[in-house]
Design a protein around this motif. Structure first.
Motif, PDB file in Angstrom:
ATOM      1  N   THR A 322       9.544  -9.630  -5.154  1.00  0.00           N
ATOM      2  CA  THR A 322       7.838 -10.921  -5.177  1.00  0.00           C
ATOM      3  C   THR A 322       7.536 -11.830  -4.743  1.00  0.00           C
ATOM      4  N   SER A 325       6.262 -10.672  -1.531  1.00  0.00           N
ATOM      5  CA  SER A 325       5.095  -9.963  -0.897  1.00  0.00           C
ATOM      6  C   SER A 325       4.302 -10.898  -0.906  1.00  0.00           C
ATOM      7  N   HIS A 330       0.840  -9.135   0.848  1.00  0.00           N
ATOM      8  CA  HIS A 330       0.901  -7.409   1.278  1.00  0.00           C
ATOM      9  C   HIS A 330      -0.263  -6.948  -0.307  1.00  0.00           C
ATOM     10  N   SER A 332       0.457  -4.788  -2.429  1.00  0.00           N
ATOM     11  CA  SER A 332       1.063  -4.823  -3.797  1.00  0.00           C
ATOM     12  C   SER A 332       2.627  -4.921  -3.198  1.00  0.00           C
ATOM     13  N   ALA A 334       5.068  -2.856  -4.171  1.00  0.00           N
ATOM     14  CA  ALA A 334       5.389  -1.427  -3.763  1.00  0.00           C
ATOM     15  C   ALA A 334       5.016  -1.699  -1.368  1.00  0.00           C
ATOM     16  N   THR A 336       5.744  -3.562   0.494  1.00  0.00           N
ATOM     17  CA  THR A 336       6.983  -4.006   0.633  1.00  0.00           C
ATOM     18  C   THR A 336       8.016  -3.547   0.563  1.00  0.00           C
ATOM     19  N   SER A 337       8.233  -2.839  -0.821  1.00  0.00           N
ATOM     20  CA  SER A 337       9.790  -2.437  -1.288  1.00  0.00           C
ATOM     21  C   SER A 337       9.490  -1.333   0.304  1.00  0.00           C
ATOM     22  N   ASP A 338       8.474  -0.120   0.614  1.00  0.00           N
ATOM     23  CA  ASP A 338       8.726   0.842   1.275  1.00  0.00           C
ATOM     24  C   ASP A 338       8.755   1.014   2.675  1.00  0.00           C
ATOM     25  N   GLY A 341      12.021  -1.818   2.337  1.00  0.00           N
ATOM     26  CA  GLY A 341      13.591  -1.523   1.492  1.00  0.00           C
ATOM     27  C   GLY A 341      14.845  -0.909   1.923  1.00  0.00           C
TER      28      GLY A 341
END
Length: 392
Positions: A322, A325, A330, A332, A334, A336-338, A341
């Motif tokens: 969080t 990000s 970013h 969202s 998501a 950052t995670s994509d 990850g």
């Protein structure tokens, strides 16, 4: 739609974008033309309308009519790249076809030819470029459907090449030291800032003096600089709403940036080209950066990899996604995670060490009920558990 005299008869005209287009002609009198418009409007209201002769309008003519209003909605850099793809890829291969002949087969052949190099440019395009070109064509034909020139968009079922995610390069701490040592003095502050903040390149070179607070160790990202036509810089809003953000930096970066802020107005750019007057141009990216990498012996490293490097070091330090990000701007978490990850597994050992520290040590020293060695425990299965200790 409206009617107007044309030669000895009458025709129906319509404004498409900012261009007048003939829908149908050859009516003997004004009354017949108006009656045809009434039928067309009724069909349009029912959703059955397809403009007469619309399919015979060439794709080039349709793009000419539609493009100006669409281009006005784009950022300058996006407008330039999309116009280039339309001009270089779509128009030469499909532009002379009537709209009703730009079918699924013609579009699939376009994709295949771009991938094989069998087009006027005579080079194979990357899957990403092909997909971007197809996306623009899809928009062009979607607009034709909305205008009731076509019933369906023939680009909706095209088979497209898969895009492989470009491999990221993460620099280690010693490699970062080599990079900065090989960087000419004039460019050290810029490269240092990119490594230490993870800013996008356009965000960094578009940074203004009044948005940097050396004492507080923070800066504001409010705009992005792009190379314009003829070397004229173009300033745009950041990539997304969350890209407008405040980013902190350590004192070492502040010391590096401080000399660049002296005797400058708040609206002046922090970074300038070698002449001290112009904004940083593509010359840095295309010529200076490759020489720095060669001198540092680092091989292929994109400027954007400095952003990836920054994130990788934050993840390895256990910084929450969080926070990362927000710092990266970013859209969202998501995103950052994509993108990052897959790096989380590299810090899992540290996570487990933290979890172990949270719990009291087991009385038997961690031996699972005297079940033997670590290798034995690794082979433990559900049915091996003693009676009364099974769990569902």
């Amino acid at each position: 739609m409206w009617v107007e005299r044309h030669g000895t008869g009458w025709r129906i005209r319509e404004l498409v974008g900012d261009k007048k287009v003939t829908i149908e002609s050859g009516y003997q009198n004004k009354t017949a033309a108006k009656a045809a418009i009434t039928r067309m409007k009724a069909d349009r209201w029912r959703g059955d309308y397809i403009a007469p002769r619309a399919g015979r309008i060439t794709l080039n003519a349709w793009i000419d009519a539609w493009w100006p209003s669409y281009a006005a909605t784009l950022k300058p850099t996006t407008q330039r790249t999309e116009d280039s793809r339309v001009r270089n890829h779509i128009r030469p291969m499909l532009g002379d076809l009537p709209l009703d002949e730009v079918d699924a087969l013609a579009i699939q052949q376009l994709v295949s030819r771009l991938a094989s190099g069998d087009w006027p440019g005579r080079r194979k395009l990357t899957p990403k470029t092909i997909r971007n070109t197809h996306a623009i064509l899809h928009k062009v034909l979607d607009a034709a459907v909305a205008q009731r020139y076509l019933r369906v968009n023939p680009a909706g079922s095209t088979g497209l090449p898969r895009v492989r995610r470009q491999e990221m390069r993460f620099l280690t701490t010693p490699e970062i030291g080599r990079l900065l040592a090989a960087t000419p003095e004039h460019w050290v502050p810029l490269v240092t800032l990119l490594v230490a903040t993870g800013l996008r390149y356009g965000e960094a070179v578009g940074l203004r003096v009044g948005r940097v607070d050396i004492l507080a160790g923070r800066l504001e990202v409010l705009e992005t600089l792009h190379d314009g036509i003829g070397g004229v810089p173009i300033f745009t809003d950041p990539k997304s709403d969350r890209s407008r953000r405040t980013v902190t930096f350590p004192a070492t970066v502040g010391h590096t940036l401080a000399p660049l802020l002296v005797d400058k107005g708040r609206d002046e750019l922090v970074f300038r080209d070698l002449d001290g007057k112009r904004a940083v141009t593509r010359n840095f990216r295309q010529r200076v950066w490759p020489r720095i990498l060669a001198d540092a012996g680092l091989g292929k490293v994109r400027l954007h990899d400095l952003r990836h490097t920054h994130v990788a070091h934050l993840i390895s330090a256990g910084v929450p996604l969080t926070a990362i990000s927000r710092r990266m701007g970013h859209a969202s978490i998501a995103v950052t995670s994509d993108v990052y990850g897959h790096l989380l597994a590299e810090v899992d050992e540290g996570v487990m060490a933290t979890v172990v520290g949270m719990l009291p040590a087991p009385p038997d020293g961690g031996n699972l009920g005297g079940l033997g060695t670590e290798d034995d425990r690794t082979r433990l299965t559900f049915t091996d558990l003693p009676a009364g200790k099974r769990t569902s």
